[in-house]
Design a protein around this motif. Structure first.
Motif, PDB file in Angstrom:
ATOM      1  N   ALA A  24       0.955  -1.141  -0.011  1.00 26.84           N
ATOM      2  CA  ALA A  24       0.066  -0.216  -0.061  1.00 26.84           C
ATOM      3  C   ALA A  24       0.818   1.261  -0.014  1.00 26.84           C
ATOM      4  CB  ALA A  24      -0.897   0.016   1.134  1.00 26.84           C
ATOM      5  N   LYS A  25       2.084   1.191   0.765  1.00 30.72           N
ATOM      6  CA  LYS A  25       2.797   2.505   0.913  1.00 30.72           C
ATOM      7  C   LYS A  25       3.650   2.699  -0.590  1.00 30.72           C
ATOM      8  CE  LYS A  25       3.930   2.943   5.729  1.00 30.72           C
ATOM      9  NZ  LYS A  25       3.194   1.987   6.548  1.00 30.72           N
ATOM     10  N   THR A  26       3.940   1.542  -1.083  1.00 30.41           N
ATOM     11  CA  THR A  26       4.646   1.810  -2.290  1.00 30.41           C
ATOM     12  C   THR A  26       3.837   2.765  -3.350  1.00 30.41           C
ATOM     13  OG1 THR A  26       5.426  -0.419  -2.148  1.00 30.41           O
ATOM     14  CG2 THR A  26       5.556   0.350  -4.396  1.00 30.41           C
ATOM     15  N   TYR A  27       2.443   2.333  -3.250  1.00 30.19           N
ATOM     16  CA  TYR A  27       1.491   3.050  -4.057  1.00 30.19           C
ATOM     17  C   TYR A  27       0.796   4.295  -3.643  1.00 30.19           C
ATOM     18  CZ  TYR A  27       2.251  -0.805  -7.219  1.00 30.19           C
ATOM     19  OH  TYR A  27       2.725  -1.948  -7.886  1.00 30.19           O
ATOM     20  N   GLY A  28       1.190   4.767  -2.194  1.00 29.81           N
ATOM     21  CA  GLY A  28       0.831   5.936  -1.645  1.00 29.81           C
ATOM     22  C   GLY A  28      -0.637   5.709  -1.163  1.00 29.81           C
ATOM     23  N   LEU A  29      -1.061   4.736  -0.804  1.00 33.49           N
ATOM     24  CA  LEU A  29      -2.198   4.210  -0.126  1.00 33.49           C
ATOM     25  C   LEU A  29      -2.339   4.222   1.406  1.00 33.49           C
ATOM     26  CD1 LEU A  29      -3.972   1.567  -2.301  1.00 33.49           C
ATOM     27  CD2 LEU A  29      -4.675   3.755  -2.206  1.00 33.49           C
ATOM     28  N   ASP A  30      -2.980   4.721   1.994  1.00 34.89           N
ATOM     29  CA  ASP A  30      -3.102   4.488   3.544  1.00 34.89           C
ATOM     30  C   ASP A  30      -3.838   3.251   3.986  1.00 34.89           C
ATOM     31  OD1 ASP A  30      -1.587   6.778   4.284  1.00 34.89           O
ATOM     32  OD2 ASP A  30      -3.554   8.092   4.094  1.00 34.89           O
ATOM     33  N   LEU A  31      -3.244   2.530   4.465  1.00 39.36           N
ATOM     34  CA  LEU A  31      -3.892   1.200   4.998  1.00 39.36           C
ATOM     35  C   LEU A  31      -4.251   1.623   6.548  1.00 39.36           C
ATOM     36  CD1 LEU A  31      -5.033  -1.799   4.689  1.00 39.36           C
ATOM     37  CD2 LEU A  31      -2.619  -2.550   5.804  1.00 39.36           C
ATOM     38  N   ILE A  32      -5.422   1.571   6.880  1.00 39.76           N
ATOM     39  CA  ILE A  32      -6.164   2.199   7.911  1.00 39.76           C
ATOM     40  C   ILE A  32      -6.103   1.037   9.006  1.00 39.76           C
ATOM     41  CG2 ILE A  32      -8.177   3.214   9.248  1.00 39.76           C
ATOM     42  CD1 ILE A  32      -7.079   4.768   6.587  1.00 39.76           C
ATOM     43  N   SER A  33      -5.445   1.412  10.149  1.00 40.70           N
ATOM     44  CA  SER A  33      -5.405   0.529  11.299  1.00 40.70           C
ATOM     45  C   SER A  33      -6.898   0.578  12.366  1.00 40.70           C
ATOM     46  CB  SER A  33      -4.449   0.869  12.209  1.00 40.70           C
ATOM     47  OG  SER A  33      -2.889   0.714  11.248  1.00 40.70           O
ATOM     48  N   LEU A  34      -7.174  -0.598  12.642  1.00 43.64           N
ATOM     49  CA  LEU A  34      -8.361  -0.746  13.558  1.00 43.64           C
ATOM     50  C   LEU A  34      -7.818  -0.856  14.880  1.00 43.64           C
ATOM     51  CD1 LEU A  34      -9.515  -2.256  10.727  1.00 43.64           C
ATOM     52  CD2 LEU A  34     -11.550  -2.051  12.007  1.00 43.64           C
ATOM     53  N   ILE A  35      -8.452  -0.364  15.998  1.00 46.77           N
ATOM     54  CA  ILE A  35      -8.203  -0.688  17.440  1.00 46.77           C
ATOM     55  C   ILE A  35      -9.620  -0.889  18.038  1.00 46.77           C
ATOM     56  CG2 ILE A  35      -6.023   0.402  17.644  1.00 46.77           C
ATOM     57  CD1 ILE A  35      -7.556   2.712  19.273  1.00 46.77           C
ATOM     58  N   ALA A  36      -9.556  -2.090  18.849  1.00 46.86           N
ATOM     59  CA  ALA A  36     -10.755  -2.485  19.676  1.00 46.86           C
ATOM     60  C   ALA A  36     -10.582  -2.358  21.049  1.00 46.86           C
ATOM     61  CB  ALA A  36     -10.951  -3.880  19.271  1.00 46.86           C
ATOM     62  N   PRO A  37     -11.813  -2.359  21.714  1.00 52.21           N
ATOM     63  CA  PRO A  37     -11.669  -2.169  23.035  1.00 52.21           C
ATOM     64  C   PRO A  37     -10.706  -3.150  23.757  1.00 52.21           C
ATOM     65  CG  PRO A  37     -13.860  -2.197  22.519  1.00 52.21           C
ATOM     66  CD  PRO A  37     -12.943  -2.663  21.201  1.00 52.21           C
ATOM     67  N   THR A  38     -10.291  -4.213  23.040  1.00 52.46           N
ATOM     68  CA  THR A  38      -9.428  -5.488  23.642  1.00 52.46           C
ATOM     69  C   THR A  38      -8.085  -5.068  23.310  1.00 52.46           C
ATOM     70  OG1 THR A  38      -9.906  -6.623  21.709  1.00 52.46           O
ATOM     71  CG2 THR A  38     -11.244  -7.215  23.843  1.00 52.46           C
ATOM     72  N   SER A  39      -7.648  -4.102  22.468  1.00 47.88           N
ATOM     73  CA  SER A  39      -6.452  -3.799  22.223  1.00 47.88           C
ATOM     74  C   SER A  39      -5.392  -3.219  23.119  1.00 47.88           C
ATOM     75  CB  SER A  39      -6.221  -2.908  20.900  1.00 47.88           C
ATOM     76  OG  SER A  39      -7.050  -3.252  19.778  1.00 47.88           O
ATOM     77  N   GLU A  40      -6.159  -2.791  24.327  1.00 47.62           N
ATOM     78  CA  GLU A  40      -5.459  -2.131  25.294  1.00 47.62           C
ATOM     79  C   GLU A  40      -3.828  -1.868  25.191  1.00 47.62           C
ATOM     80  OE1 GLU A  40      -6.470  -5.417  28.039  1.00 47.62           O
ATOM     81  OE2 GLU A  40      -8.424  -4.719  28.361  1.00 47.62           O
ATOM     82  N   ASP A  41      -3.015  -2.693  25.782  1.00 40.53           N
ATOM     83  CA  ASP A  41      -1.631  -2.561  25.572  1.00 40.53           C
ATOM     84  C   ASP A  41      -0.930  -2.400  24.134  1.00 40.53           C
ATOM     85  OD1 ASP A  41      -2.191  -5.029  25.691  1.00 40.53           O
ATOM     86  OD2 ASP A  41      -0.768  -5.800  27.194  1.00 40.53           O
TER      87      ASP A  41
END
Length: 257
Positions: free
Chosen positions: A137-154
């Motif tokens: 994605a970065k190679t082509y200049g696209l943002d890969l959107i990250s998800l965080i969940a209530p369980t992601s905590e640390d």
């Protein structure tokens, strides 16, 4: 500045989601223009998949309808090309790893960028497995959107440090769908993200009313709504455009108040 960042420049962002091809790709294209006119700041386009594991029944059924109507990834790309002749609203795809894999990861990212997409959300790819998609994605200049969940905590600060575009805060556990109340401490999640990186955070999963949208946006940089809009598309079919437009306008108005 990336197109996605621009979505958050004018105050709290309203981010609607629709499933491409439900009820048809022609209607999906018109919905994009209508939602932009109604005040949407960024639009998530779902590429239908036969086994959308993060979705509740509303979006699952939309996927089935779209696929049985003959929607393919290539047809979705063609539709985006048409949209880009008339609109420059920030847009990201939401789909599944399998869709990208079977198309060919490099070919998918390259085409997505060429047709004018700004980013991609893959809810079934955990942070630990993100790299194989993110590097392309970065190679082509696209943002890969990250998800965080209530369980992601640390893991939240680790995920945030590496995030691009915006961070998708998942408000509740389980699949997408309308919730009567959202109990997660969104404020705490957003604080952890912001401490790790200066990046916009938008909250999704379970938001359906203007009141919920405002409450979530007050704690973050924006609200994401999918199932409630897909429900309108299911209810009104080919006549859904004015109803979706009115709904998006009411949600954006709540975020401005």
């Amino acid at each position: 500045m990336s197109n996605i960042r621009k979505a958050f420049e004018g105050g709290k962002a309203f981010i609607p989601f629709i499933t491409c091809g439900d009820p048809s790709l022609e209607i999906t294209e018109q919905l994009v223009y209508a939602m932009e006119e109604a005040g949407a700041d960024l639009i998530e386009l779902g590429i239908p998949f036969s086994d959308p594991t993060a979705e509740g029944p509303v979006i699952q059924e939309a996927n089935v309808r779209a696929l049985s109507g003959g929607v393919t990834t290539d047809k979705v790309f063609d539709m985006v090309r048409k949209i880009r002749r008339k609109s420059s609203i920030p847009m990201v795809f939401m789909t599944y790893a399998n869709v990208v894999f079977s198309y060919g990861t490099d070919r998918f990212m390259k085409t997505a960028k060429e047709v004018g997409m700004d980013g991609l959300i893959l809810p079934d790819v955990p942070y630990e497995e993100k790299e194989e998609f993110d590097s392309v994605a970065k190679t082509y200049g696209l943002d890969l959107i990250s998800l965080i969940a209530p369980t992601s905590e640390d893991r939240i600060s680790m995920i945030a440090k590496d995030a691009s575009g915006f961070v998708y805060c998942v408000s509740s556990l389980g699949v997408t769908g309308v919730r009567s109340s959202i109990t997660t401490d969104i404020g705490a999640m957003v604080k952890l993200v912001k401490a790790a990186k200066d990046i916009p955070c938008a909250v999704g999963f379970g938001i359906s009313t203007p009141e919920q949208a405002k409450k979530m946006a007050d704690l973050s940089d924006g609200a994401i709504v999918g199932s409630a809009i897909v429900k309108i598309c299911a209810k009104y079919g080919t006549n859904c455009i004015p109803y979706v437009k009115e709904y998006v306008a009411s949600m954006k108005k709540a975020l401005r108040s």
